[in-house]
Design a protein around this motif. Structure first.
Motif, PDB file in Angstrom:
ATOM      1  N   GLU A  63       0.845  -1.200   0.000  1.00 40.93           N
ATOM      2  CA  GLU A  63       0.000   0.000   0.000  1.00 40.93           C
ATOM      3  C   GLU A  63       0.879   1.248   0.000  1.00 40.93           C
ATOM      4  O   GLU A  63       1.787   1.385   0.822  1.00 40.93           O
ATOM      5  CB  GLU A  63      -0.901   0.014   1.238  1.00 40.93           C
ATOM      6  N   THR A  95      -4.509  -0.519  -9.575  1.00 34.84           N
ATOM      7  CA  THR A  95      -5.038   0.428  -8.592  1.00 34.84           C
ATOM      8  C   THR A  95      -4.434   1.817  -8.821  1.00 34.84           C
ATOM      9  O   THR A  95      -3.226   1.950  -9.033  1.00 34.84           O
ATOM     10  CB  THR A  95      -4.715  -0.043  -7.164  1.00 34.84           C
ATOM     11  N   SER A  97      -3.722   5.559  -7.334  1.00 32.44           N
ATOM     12  CA  SER A  97      -3.607   6.383  -6.129  1.00 32.44           C
ATOM     13  C   SER A  97      -3.342   7.828  -6.553  1.00 32.44           C
ATOM     14  O   SER A  97      -2.476   8.083  -7.389  1.00 32.44           O
ATOM     15  CB  SER A  97      -2.467   5.886  -5.232  1.00 32.44           C
ATOM     16  N   PRO A 115      -1.534  10.262  -0.032  1.00 31.42           N
ATOM     17  CA  PRO A 115      -2.689  10.045  -0.909  1.00 31.42           C
ATOM     18  C   PRO A 115      -3.819  11.003  -0.570  1.00 31.42           C
ATOM     19  O   PRO A 115      -3.929  11.499   0.561  1.00 31.42           O
ATOM     20  CB  PRO A 115      -3.076   8.589  -0.615  1.00 31.42           C
TER      21      PRO A 115
END
Length: 555
Positions: A63, A95, A97, A115
């Protein structure tokens, strides 16, 4: 091999691009990427550009927590500012971000972006993110410092602090020269077209992320300089004599006519319009509904009976809630000023108004001081036209002083500056309240600095054109702030306390309550203090609370 795709957006503003070397480092829960320079064929990071790059890592980073932006020297070129709007990162699994920046990055430095998802401190558990919050706020507090402008004033931004900051070591700060005290009148100078002195040094230095853009600055000068010259040519700004007749004033306002200016020109003497301005004029917060007359305003029923008519009396109208008072008590001890070597005068009037059965608010009586007696007569609509008009004109003069100094500058500008400063000093970029407030406070510090440099400075516009001058302004604001309560912040409570929730044709109240209701609905889902599983308080928000930090109205 894991490949992360970056989409870098540069702001569309003048000189938003940069020639400096820009590199990025991605930081995730499983590690961080090598430092990757953003370099392609041709010009990189031009104003308004959206460019794509790749960052290759030996393994996936997990992450994404932070994105570090490194700004370094390019060859022999001098430092070149860069306005980074945002950077979007597409991870190997698809994904996306988003890392919003929306700030000028000055000098050679490293900026860490989080983020875009808003997060409170209660939602951050990783030491890396908690440390990032601490370092970000510490840097901001070094940049945005409090300053006491005058005793009893809300604290303001210390503009000279921006001159002391070193951009290579701080968060997007400019490197400048030795500071000049904002209150030092030696910086006051005359500029062509402006009849008052301007504190030039305080206008030269402002952190780039809160100062006007080049476009906004050009627009300000384009409008201000011709307007100032025009008023000077028409004899308004530096007029030293008195007008001989009312029609002379029309020569001053012969241009920029609108339907509203024409209407005011035709109806300003009428009692109905005088009362209407208390509801929907420039200062619609002076009225208080009263159930009994104050001892300092000894109006009798016989005085106002001709206007009330035979079907009612003053006591009956007081009991019905149809009598209102505008009390300018704050002007009673205000110091006055000399203009053109002539002493000036200020009234502290009490204006009694009646809500007629037709729904019109009209003045009943005017006393021009706070102390009744032979030297302070009560003026009535039944007096001669000129006496009554002169009394209403003195009330309007007092209205101007209270509105411009307290309702406008104190409550709109200075208190907003305190909260803008507290937001910058106490809330990190990722906090939901910061994201909510920042667009509304972007130019607050800049416009207030301009006002202090042109209006409030010694021999500035306030000293040149108002009857109370700068010392009277300081007195009014400090006295007003001393009597300011939390109720004044809350529109529904303020309206209820003044007893004006039911008065008809009060558009300020109607529109204001709709806006209040809309704003009240916004932040609750994001920062409700007692959501399940969260700590029931947030230290960042406590630091913004006026009740906790009443001395400065914000921490």
């Amino acid at each position: 091999m894991a490949v992360y795709r970056l989409c870098v957006t540069t702001g569309p503003y003048l000189k938003a691009g940069t020639l400096d070397n820009i590199s990025v480092t991605l930081v995730g829960t499983c590690g961080e990427s090598p430092k990757q320079r953003l370099d392609r064929m041709g010009r990189d990071l031009a104003p308004g550009s959206v460019q794509k790059y790749k960052v290759r890592c030996s393994a996936e980073l997990g992450e994404l927590l932070l994105l570090r932006v490194h700004k370094e020297r390019y060859a022999f070129f001098r430092k070149d500012s860069w306005y980074c709007s945002r950077i979007c990162v597409t991870e190997p699994d698809g994904t996306v971000s988003h890392f919003p920046c929306y700030q000028w990055i000055e000098g050679y430095c490293t900026v860490e972006l989080r983020p875009g998802t808003a997060r409170t401190v209660c939602q951050d558990s990783l030491p890396l993110l908690l440390d990032h919050r601490t370092r970000e706020l510490r840097a901001r507090q070094e940049c945005y410092r409090w300053k006491i402008y005058a005793p009893g004033f809300p604290h303001i931004v210390d503009v000279s602090s921006f001159q002391e900051m070193e951009s290579d070591k701080k968060f997007a700060l400019t490197k400048t020269t030795t500071c000049v005290d904002q209150d030092d009148s030696s910086g006051n100078r005359y500029l062509p077209g402006f009849p008052m002195k301007i504190d030039i040094p305080s206008l030269l230095y402002m952190e780039p992320n809160i100062r006007y853009s080049a476009t906004k600055t050009a627009s300000l000068l384009f409008n201000a300089i011709p307007a100032s010259l025009g008023m000077k040519l028409r004899g308004l700004l530096d007029r030293k004599g008195s007008w001989k007749k009312l029609d002379d004033m029309r020569n001053i306002f012969w241009c920029h006519k609108t339907f509203m200016t024409k209407y005011v020109t035709e109806h300003w003497r009428e009692d109905h319009f005088f009362g209407y301005q208390y509801l929907n004029g420039v200062n619609p917060i002076m009225l208080h509904c009263i159930s009994s007359l104050p001892s300092k305003l000894p109006v009798t029923n016989d005085m106002v009976a001709p206007l009330l008519g035979q079907s009612t009396c003053l006591q009956t109208e007081l009991e019905r809630g149809n009598i209102f008072l505008a009390d300018y008590w704050i002007l009673a001890e205000a110091p006055t000023h000399c203009l053109n070597d002539r002493p000036q005068y200020v009234a502290a009037p009490l204006c009694l108004l009646w809500l007629s059965p037709q729904g019109a608010l009209v003045p009943l009586a005017i006393q021009l001081s706070q102390t009744p007696g032979p030297d302070s007569p009560i003026f009535l609509p039944t007096d001669s036209d000129w006496d009554w008009l002169l009394a209403k004109t003195w009330v309007r003069n007092s209205e101007f002083l209270v509105h411009e100094n307290n309702t406008h500058f104190l409550c709109t500008h200075l208190l907003c500056e305190a909260f803008a400063m507290a937001t910058l000093r106490q809330l990190p970029l990722c906090h939901p309240i910061y994201k909510l407030l920042l667009p509304h406070t972007r130019y607050t510090l800049q416009v207030n600095t301009i006002a202090r440099a042109t209006l409030l400075n010694p021999e500035g516009l306030v000293d040149q054109v108002t009857s109370i001058g700068r010392q009277g302004l300081l007195y009014l604001m400090s006295t007003g702030l001393a009597h300011f309560t939390y109720t004044n912040f809350c529109l529904p409570d303020s309206l209820r306390a003044r007893g004006v929730l039911a008065i008809p044709n009060y558009y300020y109240r109607d529109d204001g309550l709709k806006i209040w209701a809309a704003i009240e609905r916004l932040p609750k889902p994001a920062v409700h203090p007692r959501r399940a599983g969260e700590v029931p308080h947030c230290n960042h928000l406590q630091l913004l609370c006026p009740a906790r930090c009443c001395q400065q109205w914000a921490a």
